[in-house]
Write a protein that holds these residues in place. Structure first.
Motif, PDB file in Angstrom:
ATOM      1  N   VAL A  99       0.835  -1.202   0.000  1.00  0.00           N
ATOM      2  CA  VAL A  99       0.000   0.000   0.000  1.00  0.00           C
ATOM      3  C   VAL A  99       0.874   1.258   0.000  1.00  0.00           C
ATOM      4  O   VAL A  99       0.551   2.249  -0.670  1.00  0.00           O
ATOM      5  CB  VAL A  99      -0.952  -0.018   1.212  1.00  0.00           C
ATOM      6  N   GLU A 102       2.221   1.957  -3.520  1.00  0.00           N
ATOM      7  CA  GLU A 102       1.177   2.427  -4.435  1.00  0.00           C
ATOM      8  C   GLU A 102       0.735   3.853  -4.119  1.00  0.00           C
ATOM      9  O   GLU A 102       0.495   4.654  -5.021  1.00  0.00           O
ATOM     10  CB  GLU A 102      -0.028   1.493  -4.382  1.00  0.00           C
ATOM     11  N   CYS A 103       0.613   4.181  -2.836  1.00  0.00           N
ATOM     12  CA  CYS A 103       0.060   5.480  -2.448  1.00  0.00           C
ATOM     13  C   CYS A 103       1.112   6.583  -2.360  1.00  0.00           C
ATOM     14  O   CYS A 103       0.820   7.746  -2.636  1.00  0.00           O
ATOM     15  CB  CYS A 103      -0.659   5.357  -1.102  1.00  0.00           C
ATOM     16  N   VAL A 213      -5.147  -0.614  -3.962  1.00  0.00           N
ATOM     17  CA  VAL A 213      -6.036   0.512  -3.663  1.00  0.00           C
ATOM     18  C   VAL A 213      -6.770   0.955  -4.912  1.00  0.00           C
ATOM     19  O   VAL A 213      -7.984   1.220  -4.887  1.00  0.00           O
ATOM     20  CB  VAL A 213      -5.229   1.673  -3.051  1.00  0.00           C
TER      21      VAL A 213
END
Length: 225
Positions: A99, A102-103, A213
């Motif tokens: 995560v 990706e973020c 996500v």
């Protein structure tokens, strides 16, 4: 006459003691049957596995395949518990890492991993710096060696709880024992959830071109009213 009364009284006491002794085995047997027929908290329609007595953190008697009864080729409940806690911790780190990339983008030194899809990001690192992957594999081998020694010696001595490496920088184990038990249960519960999450992220990463996500947002968008 007094002697006769004394003999009758002694006979009555002997009869009562004999009756009580006769009932004792039946009571113990009933208790044993009750213990054997105790139902699992997680699966109330099944009996509680004998070794899952609730003494381990997160133990709710869930073992439909009977894995807790395995005691062959060096695998027993201690070994299985060690493996569960290890994978719980690895999965929690893996989900956070996926995560985070990706973020917020790749970690320093991994700038080439620009893909939002975690599987694509892995192959980007492999293509640019395969030594990173080789180093990770070496570290995994060292960690597994240390873990294997700790598990073997702990199982033989009985002095080590599965998953306990003495790593407690915040001193939770030195505080309230009830709170520490609750923290251990939370670790197992969140770790089990993380294993499902990590498995889902890996499958999603192999079957779509989006990150976890992004895939979630797409699913919500496509299925919203």
């Amino acid at each position: 006459q007094d002697r006769r009364k004394t003999m009758k009284f002694a006979a009555l006491i002997a009869a009562l003691v004999g009756s009580a002794s006769a009932f004792a085995p039946a009571i113990n047997g009933a208790r044993s049957v009750t213990a054997l027929n105790e139902k699992s908290k997680a699966l109330p329609f099944m009996n509680r596995p004998p070794l899952l007595d609730g003494s381990m953190a997160g133990d709710v008697g869930f073992d439909p395949l009977g894995l807790s009864n395995i005691d062959e080729v060096g695998i027993d409940l201690y070994w299985l518990r060690e493996a569960e806690i290890k994978h719980c911790r690895v999965a929690m780190l893996a989900v956070v890492g996926m995560v985070q990339v990706e973020c917020f983008g790749p970690a320093p030194g991994c700038e080439m991993a620009t893909a939002k899809n975690q599987m694509d990001a892995f192959w980007q690192i492999w293509g640019a710096h395969p030594q990173y992957i080789a180093f990770a594999l070496i570290m995994i081998m060292i960690t597994e060696t240390v873990s294997g020694i700790a598990t073997t010696t702990g199982r033989e001595s009985g002095m080590r709880e599965p998953g306990d490496f003495g790593l407690d920088p915040l001193g939770f184990s030195r505080g309230d024992p009830a709170k520490f038990e609750r923290i251990k249960a939370q670790e197992v519960a969140n770790g089990r959830l993380a294993m499902w999450a990590a498995a889902g992220l890996l499958v999603q990463g192999c079957s779509t071109t989006e990150g976890g996500v992004g895939n979630l947002m797409t699913a919500l968008k496509d299925n919203s009213f």
